[in-house]
Write a protein that holds these residues in place. Structure first.
Motif, mmCIF file in Angstrom:
data_model
loop_
_atom_site.group_PDB
_atom_site.id
_atom_site.type_symbol
_atom_site.label_atom_id
_atom_site.label_comp_id
_atom_site.label_asym_id
_atom_site.label_seq_id
_atom_site.Cartn_x
_atom_site.Cartn_y
_atom_site.Cartn_z
ATOM 1 N N LEU A 273 -12.061 -5.762 39.595
ATOM 2 C CA LEU A 273 -12.810 -7.013 39.472
ATOM 3 C C LEU A 273 -12.562 -7.697 38.131
ATOM 4 O O LEU A 273 -12.677 -8.920 38.018
ATOM 5 C CB LEU A 273 -14.305 -6.724 39.656
ATOM 6 C CG LEU A 273 -15.263 -7.908 39.582
ATOM 7 C CD1 LEU A 273 -15.104 -8.820 40.806
ATOM 8 C CD2 LEU A 273 -16.716 -7.418 39.482
ATOM 9 N N GLY A 274 -12.246 -6.898 37.122
ATOM 10 C CA GLY A 274 -12.139 -7.434 35.763
ATOM 11 C C GLY A 274 -13.490 -7.564 35.109
ATOM 12 O O GLY A 274 -13.714 -8.444 34.264
ATOM 13 N N ALA A 275 -14.413 -6.662 35.458
ATOM 14 C CA ALA A 275 -15.774 -6.729 34.942
ATOM 15 C C ALA A 275 -15.833 -6.304 33.482
ATOM 16 O O ALA A 275 -15.043 -5.466 33.028
ATOM 17 C CB ALA A 275 -16.688 -5.840 35.779
ATOM 18 N N HIS A 276 -16.786 -6.860 32.758
ATOM 19 C CA HIS A 276 -17.040 -6.465 31.377
ATOM 20 C C HIS A 276 -18.021 -5.305 31.294
ATOM 21 O O HIS A 276 -18.025 -4.567 30.305
ATOM 22 C CB HIS A 276 -17.586 -7.643 30.571
ATOM 23 C CG HIS A 276 -16.561 -8.677 30.247
ATOM 24 N ND1 HIS A 276 -16.799 -9.733 29.391
ATOM 25 C CD2 HIS A 276 -15.285 -8.832 30.658
ATOM 26 C CE1 HIS A 276 -15.720 -10.488 29.290
ATOM 27 N NE2 HIS A 276 -14.789 -9.960 30.056
ATOM 28 N N ILE A 277 -18.879 -5.184 32.301
ATOM 29 C CA ILE A 277 -19.868 -4.114 32.366
ATOM 30 C C ILE A 277 -19.815 -3.517 33.760
ATOM 31 O O ILE A 277 -19.698 -4.254 34.748
ATOM 32 C CB ILE A 277 -21.296 -4.640 32.095
ATOM 33 C CG1 ILE A 277 -21.431 -5.169 30.663
ATOM 34 C CG2 ILE A 277 -22.347 -3.568 32.360
ATOM 35 C CD1 ILE A 277 -22.772 -5.843 30.371
#
Length: 273
Positions: free
Chosen positions: A109-113
């Motif tokens: 997803l390319g999530a930061h968290i």
């Protein structure tokens, strides 16, 4: 990843809209990307994708998650990836498979968290040296910040369980360390005092889920904090002010305001609370 990459440059925290705030049925019907656009229109900085709201398992495949991540970023938002999976199993043992899967899906997803539930037993989770070594190694492999959230059950929802786990982990400011999502309302479901939790766990918090709670017992439900809610304001004051705040209560539409309008109003309120 440095936390300041997902923090505002002014004196207000980033505000994340949790997908479920728009309604679980709407997310499953339309998909997350449609409502990420609504979050952007509301002035949010981030959008929390909820794995349990995917319409099918196809949505959790790497290519689908990558497309969703691109659409979220195209709206000028950064992503949180939330899974209902627990970091620790019912017997208190670390679930490395759940951790690896959550990390892999968040990376796609390319999530930061990336957020999991703590899980474990009523008495807590395993904190032996071998378990902690595996946990530290697993968390360090993630590009996203790995956080565990206090849930609504006694297992994985008590202050003591979190305090014991964090006390056993090495201290320091490494970006690879495990931290927590502090849900302001879930403590009540688990029979815990949210303010006591904030005082004891504040230094381990890197993301806040914001909601008030209405009702009692099994009839509790999440709601927007009332104007002038001093208890909620006091609770936030005991938590790190620069950490992102997620809205996890339902937006309300009515004859005088659309869902978009309420979302925009709530984003401004939570940022300034």
């Amino acid at each position: 990843m440095q936390l300041n990459q997902i923090s505002r440059t002014d004196d207000l925290p980033d505000v994340v809209i949790v997908a479920s705030a728009f309604g679980a049925d709407q997310i499953r019907r339309d998909g997350h990307a449609v409502w990420a656009a609504a979050a952007a229109r509301a002035g949010a900085n981030g959008f929390e994708v909820r794995r349990e709201l995917f319409a099918s398992d196809d949505d959790s495949q790497p290519a689908a998650l990558a497309r969703l991540g691109e659409r979220i970023r195209a709206q000028g938002l950064w992503a949180v990836y939330s899974t209902p999976a627990t970091l620790f199993r019912d017997d208190g043992a670390l679930d490395m498979d759940a951790l690896r899967l959550a990390i892999d899906e968040a990376a796609a997803l390319g999530a930061h968290i990336v957020k999991l539930q703590l899980g474990g037993m009523h008495s807590g989770v395993a904190t032996d040296a071998a378990t902690l070594d595996r946990l530290i190694t697993g968390v360090a492999a993630s590009k996203a910040r790995v956080v565990v959230e206090n849930g609504q059950l006694q297992a994985g929802g008590t202050i003591d369980a979190f305090e014991t786990l964090f006390a056993a982990l090495p201290t320091g400011e490494s970006d690879g360390r495990l931290t927590m999502t502090f849900d302001t309302g879930n403590w009540l479901w688990a029979g815990q005092d949210p303010l006591d939790a904030a005082k004891r766990l504040s230094r381990h918090v890197s993301y806040v889920h914001c909601k008030s709670v209405m009702g009692e017992g099994a009839r509790r439900f999440a709601a927007a904090p009332a104007n002038g809610d001093t208890r909620f304001a006091t609770l936030l004051a005991h938590l790190p002010g620069a950490m992102p705040r997620g809205i996890e209560y339902p937006f309300i539409s009515g004859p005088d305001a659309s869902l978009d309008a309420d979302a925009a109003r709530q984003v401004a309120r939570i940022a300034a609370f």
